[in-house]
Design a protein around this motif. Structure first.
Motif, PDB file in Angstrom:
ATOM      1  N   ASP A  32       0.833  -1.213   0.000  1.00 23.93           N
ATOM      2  CA  ASP A  32       0.000   0.000   0.000  1.00 23.93           C
ATOM      3  C   ASP A  32       0.863   1.257   0.000  1.00 23.93           C
ATOM      4  O   ASP A  32       1.419   1.626   1.040  1.00 23.93           O
ATOM      5  CB  ASP A  32      -0.921  -0.014   1.219  1.00 23.93           C
ATOM      6  N   PRO A  33       0.965   1.961  -1.136  1.00 28.98           N
ATOM      7  CA  PRO A  33       1.827   3.138  -1.209  1.00 28.98           C
ATOM      8  C   PRO A  33       1.259   4.347  -0.470  1.00 28.98           C
ATOM      9  O   PRO A  33       1.953   5.333  -0.268  1.00 28.98           O
ATOM     10  CB  PRO A  33       1.910   3.420  -2.711  1.00 28.98           C
ATOM     11  N   PHE A  34       0.010   4.290  -0.052  1.00 23.19           N
ATOM     12  CA  PHE A  34      -0.639   5.419   0.617  1.00 23.19           C
ATOM     13  C   PHE A  34      -0.356   5.430   2.113  1.00 23.19           C
ATOM     14  O   PHE A  34      -0.172   6.482   2.716  1.00 23.19           O
ATOM     15  CB  PHE A  34      -2.153   5.351   0.377  1.00 23.19           C
ATOM     16  N   VAL A  35      -0.322   4.258   2.722  1.00 23.30           N
ATOM     17  CA  VAL A  35      -0.243   4.142   4.174  1.00 23.30           C
ATOM     18  C   VAL A  35       1.208   4.146   4.644  1.00 23.30           C
ATOM     19  O   VAL A  35       2.013   3.339   4.193  1.00 23.30           O
ATOM     20  CB  VAL A  35      -0.962   2.858   4.644  1.00 23.30           C
ATOM     21  N   ARG A  36       1.516   5.032   5.565  1.00 12.99           N
ATOM     22  CA  ARG A  36       2.835   5.046   6.214  1.00 12.99           C
ATOM     23  C   ARG A  36       2.764   4.440   7.607  1.00 12.99           C
ATOM     24  O   ARG A  36       3.738   3.915   8.108  1.00 12.99           O
ATOM     25  CB  ARG A  36       3.379   6.475   6.305  1.00 12.99           C
ATOM     26  N   GLU A  37       1.595   4.531   8.236  1.00  8.38           N
ATOM     27  CA  GLU A  37       1.382   3.930   9.551  1.00  8.38           C
ATOM     28  C   GLU A  37      -0.104   3.647   9.679  1.00  8.38           C
ATOM     29  O   GLU A  37      -0.933   4.463   9.286  1.00  8.38           O
ATOM     30  CB  GLU A  37       1.812   4.909  10.648  1.00  8.38           C
ATOM     31  N   GLN A  38      -0.425   2.484  10.226  1.00 12.48           N
ATOM     32  CA  GLN A  38      -1.832   2.144  10.419  1.00 12.48           C
ATOM     33  C   GLN A  38      -1.950   1.100  11.516  1.00 12.48           C
ATOM     34  O   GLN A  38      -1.173   0.151  11.548  1.00 12.48           O
ATOM     35  CB  GLN A  38      -2.441   1.618   9.118  1.00 12.48           C
ATOM     36  N   HIS A  39      -2.904   1.318  12.404  1.00 15.38           N
ATOM     37  CA  HIS A  39      -3.160   0.325  13.445  1.00 15.38           C
ATOM     38  C   HIS A  39      -4.580   0.478  13.973  1.00 15.38           C
ATOM     39  O   HIS A  39      -5.192   1.540  13.877  1.00 15.38           O
ATOM     40  CB  HIS A  39      -2.132   0.409  14.583  1.00 15.38           C
ATOM     41  N   LEU A  40      -5.075  -0.622  14.521  1.00 18.25           N
ATOM     42  CA  LEU A  40      -6.401  -0.625  15.126  1.00 18.25           C
ATOM     43  C   LEU A  40      -6.338   0.068  16.476  1.00 18.25           C
ATOM     44  O   LEU A  40      -5.302   0.046  17.144  1.00 18.25           O
ATOM     45  CB  LEU A  40      -6.900  -2.058  15.289  1.00 18.25           C
ATOM     46  N   LEU A  41      -7.436   0.681  16.869  1.00 21.13           N
ATOM     47  CA  LEU A  41      -7.504   1.414  18.130  1.00 21.13           C
ATOM     48  C   LEU A  41      -8.339   0.665  19.161  1.00 21.13           C
ATOM     49  O   LEU A  41      -9.008  -0.321  18.834  1.00 21.13           O
ATOM     50  CB  LEU A  41      -8.095   2.802  17.883  1.00 21.13           C
ATOM     51  N   ASP A  42      -8.321   1.186  20.374  1.00 18.63           N
ATOM     52  CA  ASP A  42      -9.172   0.710  21.464  1.00 18.63           C
ATOM     53  C   ASP A  42      -8.924  -0.757  21.815  1.00 18.63           C
ATOM     54  O   ASP A  42      -9.838  -1.451  22.269  1.00 18.63           O
ATOM     55  CB  ASP A  42     -10.657   0.933  21.140  1.00 18.63           C
ATOM     56  N   GLY A  43      -7.709  -1.247  21.559  1.00 24.55           N
ATOM     57  CA  GLY A  43      -7.372  -2.620  21.919  1.00 24.55           C
ATOM     58  C   GLY A  43      -7.959  -3.675  21.001  1.00 24.55           C
ATOM     59  O   GLY A  43      -7.893  -4.864  21.320  1.00 24.55           O
ATOM     60  N   ALA A  44      -8.525  -3.269  19.869  1.00 24.92           N
ATOM     61  CA  ALA A  44      -9.106  -4.246  18.936  1.00 24.92           C
ATOM     62  C   ALA A  44      -8.005  -5.140  18.373  1.00 24.92           C
ATOM     63  O   ALA A  44      -6.925  -4.672  18.015  1.00 24.92           O
ATOM     64  CB  ALA A  44      -9.834  -3.539  17.802  1.00 24.92           C
ATOM     65  N   ALA A  45      -8.302  -6.417  18.305  1.00 22.76           N
ATOM     66  CA  ALA A  45      -7.343  -7.397  17.783  1.00 22.76           C
ATOM     67  C   ALA A  45      -7.495  -7.597  16.287  1.00 22.76           C
ATOM     68  O   ALA A  45      -6.557  -8.022  15.615  1.00 22.76           O
ATOM     69  CB  ALA A  45      -7.515  -8.732  18.502  1.00 22.76           C
TER      70      ALA A  45
END
Length: 162
Positions: A32-45
């Motif tokens: 994915d050339p758009f995303v530099r950082e990505q993660h789920l929030l609120d402790g979602a697995a």
């Protein structure tokens, strides 16, 4: 409301295409050339309807989005909860459907948005269509490459086609 869309036919089944689209971390950054950082929030697995995601784009902009639909292997939808000031609203969806050629998938990615301030909307919307259109095309091209990348396919539990 402006809409931008990109379509690609990829040489994997819809369940594999969907799984590739939902990869995270190093696997996601590989295609994915758009995303530099990505993660789920609120402790979602894992992703699911109602789960929020933090994303930093290649432009350095950040957004918190929420899944409004999550229906493997056919579609996923999101909307912006918090993001760049110039978006009054932003949403998107990805659809995956069997292609005519067996073992292939038609992947359709679509974004819709509304810019602000309203006074500048006629110009800002045109800029948004151009910029987001360019980004979504680059993104789906990266996704198509990811659907053929042995490392990405191994990460989703599917060996590369011989």
């Amino acid at each position: 409301m402006p809409v931008v869309q990109a379509v690609a036919v990829v040489p994997v089944t819809p369940d594999v295409a969907f799984a590739v689209s939902q990869t995270t971390g190093a696997v996601r950054y590989r295609w994915d050339p758009f995303v530099r950082e990505q993660h789920l929030l609120d402790g979602a697995a894992r992703p699911a309807k109602g789960v929020r995601t933090f994303t930093r784009s290649r432009h350095g902009l950040t957004m918190v989005s929420e899944y409004v639909s999550y229906n493997p292997p056919t579609n996923v939808g999101m909307h912006m909860v918090r993001g760049p000031w110039f978006f009054e609203m932003m949403g998107g969806g990805w659809r995956f459907a069997p292609a005519e050629q067996p073992g292939h998938t038609v992947a359709t990615w679509r974004y819709n948005f509304r810019t602000r301030p309203a006074l500048l909307r006629p110009i800002a919307d045109r800029i948004g269509v151009w910029l987001l259109g360019r980004d979504i095309r680059r993104r789906i091209e990266g996704f198509a490459r990811g659907c053929q990348d042995p490392a990405v396919l191994a990460a989703v539990g599917t060996p590369a086609n011989p």
